[in-house]
Write a protein that holds these residues in place. Structure first.
Motif, PDB file in Angstrom:
ATOM      1  N   THR A  24      21.729  70.187  40.579  1.00  0.00           N
ATOM      2  CA  THR A  24      21.464  70.616  39.204  1.00  0.00           C
ATOM      3  C   THR A  24      20.947  69.445  38.371  1.00  0.00           C
ATOM      4  O   THR A  24      19.967  69.579  37.635  1.00  0.00           O
ATOM      5  N   VAL A  25      21.639  68.315  38.521  1.00  0.00           N
ATOM      6  CA  VAL A  25      21.210  67.113  37.788  1.00  0.00           C
ATOM      7  C   VAL A  25      19.792  66.738  38.214  1.00  0.00           C
ATOM      8  O   VAL A  25      18.922  66.404  37.391  1.00  0.00           O
ATOM      9  N   GLY A  26      19.570  66.824  39.527  1.00  0.00           N
ATOM     10  CA  GLY A  26      18.230  66.527  40.059  1.00  0.00           C
ATOM     11  C   GLY A  26      17.184  67.435  39.446  1.00  0.00           C
ATOM     12  O   GLY A  26      16.119  66.968  39.017  1.00  0.00           O
ATOM     13  N   ARG A  27      17.496  68.716  39.378  1.00  0.00           N
ATOM     14  CA  ARG A  27      16.542  69.675  38.807  1.00  0.00           C
ATOM     15  C   ARG A  27      16.293  69.371  37.339  1.00  0.00           C
ATOM     16  O   ARG A  27      15.169  69.463  36.842  1.00  0.00           O
ATOM     17  N   TYR A  28      17.409  69.016  36.645  1.00  0.00           N
ATOM     18  CA  TYR A  28      17.300  68.685  35.221  1.00  0.00           C
ATOM     19  C   TYR A  28      16.297  67.532  35.023  1.00  0.00           C
ATOM     20  O   TYR A  28      15.388  67.607  34.190  1.00  0.00           O
ATOM     21  N   PHE A  29      16.484  66.498  35.840  1.00  0.00           N
ATOM     22  CA  PHE A  29      15.574  65.352  35.697  1.00  0.00           C
ATOM     23  C   PHE A  29      14.143  65.675  36.148  1.00  0.00           C
ATOM     24  O   PHE A  29      13.186  65.144  35.600  1.00  0.00           O
ATOM     25  N   ASP A  30      14.064  66.552  37.180  1.00  0.00           N
ATOM     26  CA  ASP A  30      12.728  66.992  37.624  1.00  0.00           C
ATOM     27  C   ASP A  30      11.987  67.671  36.474  1.00  0.00           C
ATOM     28  O   ASP A  30      10.826  67.394  36.209  1.00  0.00           O
ATOM     29  N   TYR A  31      12.735  68.571  35.794  1.00  0.00           N
ATOM     30  CA  TYR A  31      12.133  69.277  34.659  1.00  0.00           C
ATOM     31  C   TYR A  31      11.716  68.288  33.577  1.00  0.00           C
ATOM     32  O   TYR A  31      10.614  68.372  33.021  1.00  0.00           O
ATOM     33  N   LYS A  32      12.626  67.345  33.316  1.00  0.00           N
ATOM     34  CA  LYS A  32      12.355  66.356  32.265  1.00  0.00           C
ATOM     35  C   LYS A  32      11.090  65.554  32.594  1.00  0.00           C
ATOM     36  O   LYS A  32      10.227  65.341  31.751  1.00  0.00           O
TER      37      LYS A  32
ATOM     38  N   ALA B   8      34.996  74.128  34.125  1.00  0.00           N
ATOM     39  CA  ALA B   8      34.189  75.203  33.531  1.00  0.00           C
ATOM     40  C   ALA B   8      33.313  74.666  32.409  1.00  0.00           C
ATOM     41  O   ALA B   8      32.143  75.041  32.265  1.00  0.00           O
ATOM     42  N   ALA B   9      33.931  73.715  31.617  1.00  0.00           N
ATOM     43  CA  ALA B   9      33.170  73.129  30.504  1.00  0.00           C
ATOM     44  C   ALA B   9      31.974  72.343  31.022  1.00  0.00           C
ATOM     45  O   ALA B   9      30.847  72.451  30.503  1.00  0.00           O
ATOM     46  N   VAL B  10      32.225  71.572  32.071  1.00  0.00           N
ATOM     47  CA  VAL B  10      31.147  70.768  32.670  1.00  0.00           C
ATOM     48  C   VAL B  10      30.030  71.678  33.174  1.00  0.00           C
ATOM     49  O   VAL B  10      28.852  71.445  32.928  1.00  0.00           O
ATOM     50  N   VAL B  11      30.458  72.765  33.855  1.00  0.00           N
ATOM     51  CA  VAL B  11      29.452  73.709  34.384  1.00  0.00           C
ATOM     52  C   VAL B  11      28.664  74.336  33.235  1.00  0.00           C
ATOM     53  O   VAL B  11      27.433  74.449  33.285  1.00  0.00           O
ATOM     54  N   GLY B  12      29.373  74.697  32.185  1.00  0.00           N
ATOM     55  CA  GLY B  12      28.710  75.320  31.018  1.00  0.00           C
ATOM     56  C   GLY B  12      27.716  74.391  30.379  1.00  0.00           C
ATOM     57  O   GLY B  12      26.557  74.763  30.140  1.00  0.00           O
ATOM     58  N   VAL B  13      28.174  73.127  30.149  1.00  0.00           N
ATOM     59  CA  VAL B  13      27.267  72.140  29.519  1.00  0.00           C
ATOM     60  C   VAL B  13      26.069  71.896  30.436  1.00  0.00           C
ATOM     61  O   VAL B  13      24.915  71.848  29.985  1.00  0.00           O
ATOM     62  N   GLY B  14      26.384  71.749  31.735  1.00  0.00           N
ATOM     63  CA  GLY B  14      25.298  71.516  32.707  1.00  0.00           C
ATOM     64  C   GLY B  14      24.294  72.643  32.689  1.00  0.00           C
ATOM     65  O   GLY B  14      23.070  72.415  32.642  1.00  0.00           O
ATOM     66  N   ALA B  15      24.780  73.879  32.695  1.00  0.00           N
ATOM     67  CA  ALA B  15      23.873  75.045  32.703  1.00  0.00           C
ATOM     68  C   ALA B  15      23.042  75.080  31.423  1.00  0.00           C
ATOM     69  O   ALA B  15      21.829  75.358  31.448  1.00  0.00           O
ATOM     70  N   TYR B  16      23.697  74.722  30.287  1.00  0.00           N
ATOM     71  CA  TYR B  16      22.982  74.727  29.010  1.00  0.00           C
ATOM     72  C   TYR B  16      21.845  73.692  29.015  1.00  0.00           C
ATOM     73  O   TYR B  16      20.702  73.993  28.633  1.00  0.00           O
ATOM     74  N   LEU B  17      22.218  72.478  29.497  1.00  0.00           N
ATOM     75  CA  LEU B  17      21.218  71.399  29.531  1.00  0.00           C
ATOM     76  C   LEU B  17      20.048  71.755  30.438  1.00  0.00           C
ATOM     77  O   LEU B  17      18.892  71.522  30.116  1.00  0.00           O
ATOM     78  N   LEU B  18      20.404  72.348  31.588  1.00  0.00           N
ATOM     79  CA  LEU B  18      19.359  72.731  32.538  1.00  0.00           C
ATOM     80  C   LEU B  18      18.425  73.777  31.933  1.00  0.00           C
ATOM     81  O   LEU B  18      17.200  73.676  32.013  1.00  0.00           O
ATOM     82  N   GLU B  19      19.023  74.759  31.268  1.00  0.00           N
ATOM     83  CA  GLU B  19      18.226  75.828  30.648  1.00  0.00           C
ATOM     84  C   GLU B  19      17.335  75.268  29.532  1.00  0.00           C
ATOM     85  O   GLU B  19      16.173  75.645  29.378  1.00  0.00           O
ATOM     86  N   SER B  23      13.335  75.384  29.332  1.00  0.00           N
ATOM     87  CA  SER B  23      12.551  76.006  28.258  1.00  0.00           C
ATOM     88  C   SER B  23      11.609  74.981  27.621  1.00  0.00           C
ATOM     89  O   SER B  23      10.492  75.300  27.218  1.00  0.00           O
ATOM     90  N   GLU B  24      12.081  73.724  27.544  1.00  0.00           N
ATOM     91  CA  GLU B  24      11.236  72.636  27.028  1.00  0.00           C
ATOM     92  C   GLU B  24       9.998  72.494  27.917  1.00  0.00           C
ATOM     93  O   GLU B  24       8.874  72.365  27.433  1.00  0.00           O
ATOM     94  N   ASN B  25      10.254  72.577  29.222  1.00  0.00           N
ATOM     95  CA  ASN B  25       9.172  72.468  30.198  1.00  0.00           C
ATOM     96  C   ASN B  25       8.178  73.616  30.029  1.00  0.00           C
ATOM     97  O   ASN B  25       6.961  73.416  30.036  1.00  0.00           O
ATOM     98  N   ARG B  26       8.738  74.822  29.836  1.00  0.00           N
ATOM     99  CA  ARG B  26       7.872  76.003  29.675  1.00  0.00           C
ATOM    100  C   ARG B  26       6.984  75.865  28.423  1.00  0.00           C
ATOM    101  O   ARG B  26       5.797  76.143  28.441  1.00  0.00           O
TER     102      ARG B  26
END
Lengths: 157, 167
Positions: A24-32, B8-19, B23-26
Motif C-alpha cells: 500500500t505504501v509502495g502504491r501510495y508513493f508510486d501514485y505520488k 484499524a486506525a492505521v488501515v483507515g488512515v492508510g486507505a484515506y491517504l492512498l485514495e 484522486s490527486e493522480n487522476r
C-alpha cells in the motif's frame, strides 16, 4: 527435524499484514511519483506551447518582413518602368506635335513648294520614330506584366 | 483491544491517504490531457491565423502592384486615344486641303498654276499616306493596350476575389 518445522509459525500468517502495508505504501508513493511526473509534463506542455506560439509569431513576422521587402522591390521596379514610360511619352508627344505642324504646313500657301516637298519624308521619319517609341513602350509594358507581380509577391522570388 | 483499534486506525488512515493520492493522480492526468488538447487547439488556430494573415498581406500587396500595372497601361491607352483623335483631325484637315487643291486645279486656267497645284496635291496625298500609316499604328496599339488593360483588370479582380474569400 519434522517437529521443529511443524512448531514454526507459517510465514504468511506473520508477514501478510506487513506485506499489505508495504504494498500500500509502495502504491501510495508510486501514485505520488506518477502525479509529480504528470505535473512536470503538464508544465512542459505549457512551456512548449509558449515556445511554439512565439515561433509561429516569429515566422509570421519574418514572412511579413519578406513580403514587405519583395513588395518594395517590386514597386520600385514598376515605378521605374512607369517613370520611363512617362518620359518616352513626352518624346512621342514631341513627334506627334511635329506631325501636326507638318500637316498645318500643307495648307499654308506662303510655304514654298520646295519645302513642302520634304513634308512626306519628314512625316515618314516622325512616323518611324513614333513606331519605335510605341514598340519600346509595349516592351516596357510587357516587362511590367510578364514578371507577374502576384507571382513574385505571393510565391516569393 | 487497543492493538485492534490502532490497527484499524492505521488501515483507515492508510486507505484515506492512498485514495487521496489516487484522486490527486487522476486530477493531474485530467489536467495534463486538458492542457494537451488546449495546446493543440491554440497552436492550430494560431498557425492558421498566421497563415491567413501572411496570405492576406501578400494578396493586398499583389493587388497594389497589379493596380500600378493597370494604371501604367491605362495611361498609355489614354495617350494613344488622344493621339488617335489628333491624327484623325489632321487627316480631316489634310482632306480639306486636298479638296481645296482639287477645286483650285479645276478652275486654274494657266498650265503653270495647274502643275504647281498638282505638285501640291501629290505632296498632300503622300503626306496623307503617312498619316494613315500613323493612324493604323495607333489603332493597332490601341487594340493591344485594350487587351492588356482588360487582362490587368481581370487579374486585379481575381486578387480582390481571393481577398474577399479570405476575409
Amino acid at each position: 527435524m519434522m517437529t521443529i518445522q511443524s512448531n514454526l509459525p507459517t510465514i504468511s500468517k506473520v508477514y501478510a499484514p506487513l506485506d499489505i502495508v508495504g504494498k500500500t505504501v509502495g502504491r501510495y508513493f508510486d501514485y505520488k511519483r506518477e502525479t509529480a511526473m504528470i505535473e512536470h509534463e503538464t508544465i512542459k506542455v505549457k512551456q512548449q506551447t509558449k515556445i511554439l506560439l512565439a515561433e509561429i509569431e516569429r515566422r509570421l513576422q519574418l514572412s511579413l518582413d519578406e513580403n514587405k521587402k519583395n513588395f518594395k522591390q517590386e514597386m520600385y521596379r514598376l515605378k521605374t518602368i512607369a517613370k520611363s514610360l512617362k518620359k518616352d511619352s513626352k518624346h512621342r508627344d514631341y513627334h506627334y506635335k511635329q506631325i501636326e505642324e507638318l500637316t498645318k504646313m500643307l495648307s499654308n500657301p506662303e510655304i514654298p513648294l520646295s519645302i513642302k516637298e520634304t513634308i512626306p519624308t519628314l512625316m515618314a521619319i516622325a512616323h518611324q520614330s513614333i513606331d519605335k517609341e510605341n514598340h519600346l513602350a509595349m516592351q516596357k509594358l510587357d516587362l511590367m506584366r510578364h514578371v507577374p507581380s502576384n507571382q513574385i509577391l505571393l510565391e516569393g522570388k | 483491544m487497543l492493538p485492534w483499534i490502532i490497527g484499524a486506525a492505521v488501515v483507515g488512515v492508510g486507505a484515506y491517504l492512498l485514495e487521496d493520492s489516487k484522486s490527486e493522480n487522476r486530477s493531474a492526468r485530467r489536467e495534463y490531457n486538458n492542457e494537451v488538447a488546449q495546446s493543440k487547439s491554440t497552436l492550430q488556430s494560431s498557425f492558421y491565423n498566421a497563415q491567413r494573415k501572411d496570405r492576406l498581406d501578400k494578396l493586398f500587396k499583389a493587388k497594389r502592384a497589379k493596380r500600378k500595372i493597370a494604371d501604367a497601361i491605362y495611361s498609355e491607352l489614354k495617350n494613344s486615344r488622344h493621339h488617335y483623335s489628333k491624327v484623325n483631325a489632321q487627316l480631316k484637315a489634310s482632306k480639306y486641303t486636298l479638296d481645296t487643291l482639287f477645286h483650285q486645279k479645276k478652275y486654274a486656267d494657266k498650265a503653270d498654276m495647274k502643275r504647281s497645284i498638282q505638285q501640291n496635291i501629290t505632296i498632300v496625298v503622300h503626306t496623307r499616306k503617312e498619316l494613315f500609316k500613323v493612324k493604323d499604328g495607333i489603332s493597332s496599339n490601341l487594340n493591344h493596350l485594350k487587351v492588356q488593360l482588360k487582362e490587368a483588370n481581370m487579374a486585379t479582380v481575381q486578387i480582390q476575389e481571393s481577398i474577399n474569400h479570405e476575409t
